[in-house]
Write a protein that holds these residues in place. Structure first.
Motif, mmCIF file in Angstrom:
data_model
loop_
_atom_site.group_PDB
_atom_site.id
_atom_site.type_symbol
_atom_site.label_atom_id
_atom_site.label_comp_id
_atom_site.label_asym_id
_atom_site.label_seq_id
_atom_site.Cartn_x
_atom_site.Cartn_y
_atom_site.Cartn_z
ATOM 1 N N GLU A 53 0.826 -1.204 0.000
ATOM 2 C CA GLU A 53 0.000 0.000 0.000
ATOM 3 C C GLU A 53 0.866 1.263 0.000
ATOM 4 N N GLY A 54 2.185 1.090 -0.034
ATOM 5 C CA GLY A 54 3.106 2.218 -0.073
ATOM 6 C C GLY A 54 3.525 2.743 1.279
ATOM 7 N N LYS A 55 3.054 2.117 2.365
ATOM 8 C CA LYS A 55 3.427 2.560 3.706
ATOM 9 C C LYS A 55 4.857 2.125 4.006
ATOM 10 N N ILE A 56 5.661 3.065 4.500
ATOM 11 C CA ILE A 56 7.035 2.744 4.873
ATOM 12 C C ILE A 56 7.009 2.009 6.207
ATOM 13 N N LEU A 57 7.490 0.767 6.194
ATOM 14 C CA LEU A 57 7.520 -0.045 7.414
ATOM 15 C C LEU A 57 8.787 0.211 8.214
ATOM 16 N N SER A 58 9.896 0.360 7.517
ATOM 17 C CA SER A 58 11.166 0.613 8.192
ATOM 18 C C SER A 58 11.994 1.517 7.299
ATOM 19 N N LYS A 59 12.690 2.443 7.917
ATOM 20 C CA LYS A 59 13.460 3.438 7.171
ATOM 21 C C LYS A 59 14.952 3.264 7.397
ATOM 22 N N ASN A 60 15.714 3.420 6.321
ATOM 23 C CA ASN A 60 17.177 3.464 6.398
ATOM 24 C C ASN A 60 17.774 2.291 7.170
ATOM 25 N N MET A 61 17.517 1.073 6.692
ATOM 26 C CA MET A 61 17.969 -0.118 7.412
ATOM 27 C C MET A 61 19.318 -0.654 6.966
ATOM 28 N N TRP A 62 19.643 -0.638 5.676
ATOM 29 C CA TRP A 62 20.882 -1.255 5.219
ATOM 30 C C TRP A 62 21.275 -0.676 3.868
ATOM 31 N N THR A 63 22.560 -0.879 3.524
ATOM 32 C CA THR A 63 23.094 -0.402 2.255
ATOM 33 C C THR A 63 23.250 -1.579 1.300
ATOM 34 N N ASN A 64 23.561 -1.279 0.038
ATOM 35 C CA ASN A 64 23.804 -2.333 -0.941
ATOM 36 C C ASN A 64 24.964 -3.224 -0.534
ATOM 37 N N GLU A 65 25.941 -2.659 0.170
ATOM 38 C CA GLU A 65 27.089 -3.456 0.581
ATOM 39 C C GLU A 65 26.686 -4.495 1.630
ATOM 40 N N GLU A 66 25.637 -4.218 2.390
ATOM 41 C CA GLU A 66 25.221 -5.139 3.449
ATOM 42 C C GLU A 66 24.361 -6.277 2.918
ATOM 43 N N ILE A 67 23.504 -5.998 1.940
ATOM 44 C CA ILE A 67 22.652 -7.037 1.366
ATOM 45 C C ILE A 67 22.169 -6.570 0.007
ATOM 46 N N GLU A 68 22.092 -7.467 -0.927
ATOM 47 C CA GLU A 68 21.709 -7.129 -2.295
ATOM 48 C C GLU A 68 20.318 -7.692 -2.586
ATOM 49 N N PHE A 69 19.419 -6.826 -3.009
ATOM 50 C CA PHE A 69 18.045 -7.225 -3.288
ATOM 51 C C PHE A 69 17.750 -7.197 -4.781
ATOM 52 N N ARG A 70 18.567 -7.796 -5.580
ATOM 53 C CA ARG A 70 18.348 -7.803 -7.021
ATOM 54 C C ARG A 70 17.810 -9.140 -7.517
ATOM 55 N N SER A 71 17.822 -10.142 -6.698
ATOM 56 C CA SER A 71 17.337 -11.461 -7.091
ATOM 57 C C SER A 71 15.951 -11.684 -6.502
ATOM 58 N N ASP A 72 15.037 -12.134 -7.341
ATOM 59 C CA ASP A 72 13.678 -12.360 -6.843
ATOM 60 C C ASP A 72 13.650 -13.446 -5.782
ATOM 61 N N LEU A 73 14.404 -14.539 -5.962
ATOM 62 C CA LEU A 73 14.406 -15.619 -4.976
ATOM 63 C C LEU A 73 14.997 -15.137 -3.654
ATOM 64 N N ALA A 74 16.105 -14.391 -3.697
ATOM 65 C CA ALA A 74 16.723 -13.883 -2.465
ATOM 66 C C ALA A 74 15.769 -12.955 -1.732
ATOM 67 N N THR A 75 15.077 -12.104 -2.471
ATOM 68 C CA THR A 75 14.139 -11.169 -1.846
ATOM 69 C C THR A 75 12.978 -11.904 -1.213
ATOM 70 N N ILE A 76 12.423 -12.882 -1.897
ATOM 71 C CA ILE A 76 11.316 -13.670 -1.336
ATOM 72 C C ILE A 76 11.758 -14.369 -0.065
ATOM 73 N N GLU A 77 12.954 -14.962 -0.071
ATOM 74 C CA GLU A 77 13.469 -15.650 1.117
ATOM 75 C C GLU A 77 13.593 -14.695 2.301
ATOM 76 N N VAL A 78 14.142 -13.485 2.056
ATOM 77 C CA VAL A 78 14.311 -12.507 3.131
ATOM 78 C C VAL A 78 12.960 -12.140 3.723
ATOM 79 N N PHE A 79 11.992 -11.836 2.879
ATOM 80 C CA PHE A 79 10.693 -11.423 3.389
ATOM 81 C C PHE A 79 9.926 -12.583 4.019
#
Length: 186
Positions: A53-79
């Protein structure tokens, strides 16, 4: 929803091209998970999480160096795990733990490295844990579950992140135990 960019901002549109979610998003990742997506808000140096719905749940949590969210499988696993590796400090002084999707620490910062969860398991490392007489110390790794409990103790010199041996099936981990040598675990 699809991700589009215009005038330096990123937002989400539906199949007709109508803007569904917008904000001051400098960078967005598709909704690989049906309820959550990763965004970077204009002017921010770290990524945040929004719901569908566009609501920000958490702000400024991590950088690209800490975790990469470019893979659909990796993103699904994290969530699906509901936990994201995050750190305080930078470089060799970074101390990792895991935050929930709302930015609260769920597993305290105590690791020199922490991988994203796969099937509820994550690889963590503690710096200098193995003391070697008259030599330097070595880092040791182990596997934790989403409660922060050790499934494999901190006894591995080298330990892979858990991976699916078959899609949605068996989990495999490879590593070198400090006393027992190399092994592959299912």
């Amino acid at each position: 929803m699809a991700v589009v960019e215009k005038d330096g901002l990123s937002f989400y549109i539906d199949k007709t091209g109508k803007i569904i979610l917008s904000g001051d998003f400098r960078e967005t990742v598709p909704f690989y998970h049906p309820q959550y997506a990763v965004v970077r808000i204009k002017g921010a140096t770290k990524h945040s999480i929004i719901n569908n719905e566009g609501k920000i749940l958490s702000k400024n949590m991590w950088t690209n160096e800490e975790i990469e969210f470019r893979s659909d499988l990796a993103t699904i696993e994290v969530f699906n795990a509901g936990l994201i590796p995050c750190c305080t400090g930078t470089g060799t002084n970074a101390i990792y733990g895991y935050k929930d999707l709302f930015g609260n620490w769920a597993v305290k910062q105590q690791y020199s490295k922490a991988s994203p969860f796969t099937a509820g398991l994550a690889t963590v490392t503690v710096k200098g844990l193995l003391k070697i007489p008259n030599k330097s110390s070595k880092d040791l790794s182990g596997i934790i579950n989403t409660k922060g409990e050790y499934v494999l103790p901190l006894e591995y010199l080298v330990l892979s992140d858990p991976w699916y041996n078959t899609p949605g099936g068996e989990i495999t981990i490879a590593g070198e135990h400090k006393d027992k040598g190399f092994m592959v675990l299912n």
